[in-house]
Design an enzyme around this catalytic site. Structure first.
Site, PDB file in Angstrom:
ATOM      1  N   ASP A 199       0.820  -1.216   0.000  1.00  0.00           N
ATOM      2  CA  ASP A 199       0.000   0.000   0.000  1.00  0.00           C
ATOM      3  C   ASP A 199       0.855   1.267   0.000  1.00  0.00           C
ATOM      4  OD1 ASP A 199       0.776  -0.772   2.638  1.00  0.00           O
ATOM      5  OD2 ASP A 199      -0.648   0.657   3.462  1.00  0.00           O
ATOM      6  N   GLU A 232       0.271  -1.738   5.423  1.00  0.00           N
ATOM      7  CA  GLU A 232       1.245  -1.326   6.436  1.00  0.00           C
ATOM      8  C   GLU A 232       0.955   0.075   6.950  1.00  0.00           C
ATOM      9  OE1 GLU A 232       5.075   0.704   7.673  1.00  0.00           O
ATOM     10  OE2 GLU A 232       3.711   1.141   6.021  1.00  0.00           O
TER      11      GLU A 232
END
Length: 487
Positions: free
Chosen positions: A79, A146
Site C-alpha cells: 500500500d 502497512e
C-alpha cells in the site's frame, strides 16, 4: 510518464515501478495490486500464496549450487499513503500516479509518489524474474496495509515463512542499515453531542484555514519540528472564542494517522460587528506563525473566508472542552533516547481532528522504542481527553524491534556494503515503525535488517526518490543476496 521513468537504471526496477504507478493502491484498496502480484508469480511458474489477510508470498528455488545458503525472505508493503495538494484533482482508488523525472529525482504531480514502499516491491519483483542473479532459497513477502495499521504483518501466520533471514526494503536513506525500530499505538478520542440549531443574530460565518505546511512522515520527520496544522488551527480557535465570541460549527484537520497534518480548517461564526478587527487578527496570527516557523515552513498560510451561515453549531461546552484538549495535547518529540544522541525515543502525532453530525473524533499516533514510555505517553494523552469529557480508546498496539548487535546478516551486510559501494554503512535505530517488530514477534528466530534508497518527504505530495540511490540500493541488495552465508 510510463516510458520516461521506465528507461532509468536499473531498468528492471524502474520498469516494475512504472507499472505499479498505474495500479491504484491506497491503503485499504489493494485488490488490484494483489491481483497483479499474484498473476506475476504465476506467470513465472513460482509457488504463489495469498493468505486470508491479503499478504502475498512467492517462493523462488535456489539457483544450482546455492541450495545450502540460509533461506531469505525479502519483504515490502503493497500500500501507499494517499496524500494530495488541495488544488490537485486525483482519485487514488482510480487514477494512476503521474510520476516524472525532476532533475536527480523522481516525483509525482501533486500527489504522493508511492516510492514508499513501491521501489522496494519493484526491486523484489525484479529479483523474482531475474535469470542471472545467484541466490539461495528465496521468499518474497508483500504485506497488506502497512501504512494504516500494519494489518498484514499483524495477520501473518506463524507457519507461512520458511526463511531464517528477513531483508526489509522499507527504509528511506541509502547508506543506512536499520537494526531496530519503534513500536506504536493509536489513541482515538471522541466527543458525542446533539447538534445545536440556532437562529443567526447579526452574525457571519468564516472558514479558517491553515495550509501550505510540509507535513511528512510522523516517524521519520517528527524530529524536524515541522508545524502541525491541527495545533496551529486550535491555537487560533482558542483565541477566537476567548476574544471574539466565536462559535465552532465544523472542523476538519489531517486525514492520515501517520502523516503530520499539512492542512486544517474550521467554520466558525462571529458577530458581524467584529469582522474587520477579526480579519486583522487572522493576518497578525499568520505573521506570528511565519515568525515562529519561517525557517522550517516556507509556505505557511492562515486565512479566513466568509461562507454561508451553518445550520447548526457544536454545543458550547463541547466546543470549549475540545479546544482546550487539543491545545493541551502533547504533539511532537516527547523524549530522545538517553545516551544515543539525535535519536527520538518517544513521540506523538496529533493526526486527525474532524467533526460530523453529533460527533468530533481525534486520532493520535504514539511511537516509542521504549514500551514503558509508550504506555506512559499514552496514559498522559488519555488523561487529557478524559478530563475533557471525551470517550477514549486505544488500538493497533504493535511492538518495537529490539536491536541485535550480534546479527549475522548485519555483519554480512556491512561487509557487502563496504565492498560493493566502497562506503561504511551507518547502523541505526529508526523511530518510525517497521513491520520487522511485528514479524519478529511471530517469527522470533528471524535475523533481520532494513534498508532502502533515499526517499524525501514520504507521506506528503512532495515525496521524491533519488534516482542514483535506487541504482546503488539495487547493487547492494543483489550482492547481499548472493553473499548470504551457508546454513
Amino acid at each position: 510518464m510510463k516510458t520516461e521513468i521506465a528507461v532509468l537504471q536499473p531498468e528492471a526496477v524502474w520498469r516494475h515501478f512504472s507499472v505499479i504507478c498505474n495500479i491504484p493502491r491506497p491503503s485499504g484498496h489493494l485488490d488490484k495490486i494483489i491481483r497483479h502480484i499474484v498473476d506475476f508469480g504465476h506467470s513465472l511458474g513460482l509457488e504463489t500464496i495469498c493468505d486470508e489477510v491479503g499478504n502475498v508470498l512467492i517462493r523462488k528455488p535456489a539457483t544450482p549450487g546455492m541450495e545450502n545458503r540460509k533461506p531469505v525472505v525479502i519483504q515490502g508493503h503493497m500500500d501507499m499513503v494517499p496524500q494530495k495538494n488541495a488544488d490537485t484533482v486525483h482519485d487514488f482508488e482510480i487514477d494512476p500516479i503521474e510520476a516524472y523525472i525532476d532533475g536527480d529525482w523522481v516525483t509525482a504531480k501533486g500527489t504522493t509518489l508511492g516510492s514508499d514502499n513501491g521501489i522496494g516491491i519493484s526491486s523484489i519483483l525484479a529479483i523474482l524474474e531475474s535469470k542471472t542473479l545467484k541466490h539461495g532459497p528465496l521468499e518474497a513477502l508483500f504485506t497488506y496495509d502497512e501504512e494504516t495499521g500494519m494489518y498484514g504483518a499483524l495477520g501473518l501466520k506463524p507457519d507461512l515463512l520458511q526463511a531464517e533471514i528477513l531483508l526489509n526494503t522499507d527504509s528511506e536513506q541509502e547508506g543506512e542499515l536499520y537494526m531496530s525500530c519503534a513500536g506504536g499505538i493509536d489513541l482515538a478520542a471522541s466527543f458525542q453531542y446533539k447538534d445545536e440549531y440556532y437562529t443567526p443574530n447579526e452574525e457571519i460565518a468564516l472558514k479558517i484555514t491553515v495550509s501550505g505546511l510540509k507535513g511528512g512522515h510522523s516517524g521519520v520527520d517528527i524530529h524536524l519540528g515541522r508545524a502541525n496544522a491541527n495545533k496551529l488551527l486550535f491555537r487560533f480557535l482558542k483565541f477566537a472564542v476567548s476574544e471574539y465570541e466565536a462559535r465552532l460549527a465544523w472542523v476538519n484537520g489531517g486525514n492520515l494517522r501517520n502523516a503530520i497534518p499539512r492542512e486544517a480548517e474550521a467554520i466558525i461564526t462571529i458577530p458581524v460587528e467584529y469582522k474587520t478587527d477579526f480579519l486583522e487578527e487572522v493576518a497578525d496570527f499568520e505573521a506570528l506563525y511565519v515568525h515562529e516557523y519561517g525557517l522550517i515552513e516556507n509556505d505557511l498560510k492562515l486565512t479566513a473566508e466568509e461562507v454561508g451561515l451553518p445550520r447548526t453549531l457544536i454545543p458550547e461546552p463541547i466546543q470549549d472542552d475540545l479546544i482546550n484538549a487539543v491545545v493541551g495535547c502533547r504533539n511532537g518529540v516527547a523524549r530522545m533516547i538517553p545516551g544515543v544522541p539525535g535519536i527520538v525515543e518517544t513521540s506523538s502525532n496529533l493526526a486527525i481532528v474532524r467533526s460530523s453530525e453529533g460527533l468530533v473524533e481525534v486520532h493520535i499516533l504514539i511511537r516509542s522504542s521504549s514500551e514503558s514510555m509508550k504506555q506512559a505517553l499514552t496514559s498522559s494523552l488519555e488523561s487529557i481527553f478524559l478530563l475533557a469529557g471525551a470517550k477514549v480508546k486505544t488500538s493497533g498496539d504493535y511492538p518495537g524491534w529490539e536491536p541485535n548487535l550480534n546479527s549475522p546478516v548485519l555483519k554480512v551486510a556491512k561487509e557487502t556494503h563496504l565492498k560493493v559501494l566502497e562506503a561504511e554503512p551507518e547502523v541505526k535505530i529508526m523511530h518510525a515503525g517497521l513491520e520487522c517488530g511485528i514479524i519478529g514477534a511471530t517469527y522470533p528466530n528471524l535475523d533481520m535488517i532494513s534498508f532502502g534508497p533515499t526517499i524525501r518527504f514520504p507521506h506528503s505530495p512532495d515525496e521524491k526518490v533519488e534516482i542514483a540511490s535506487v541504482e546503488r540500493f539495487w547493487r547492494f541488495l543483489t550482492n547481499l543476496i548472493e553473499n548470504i552465508p551457508v546454513r
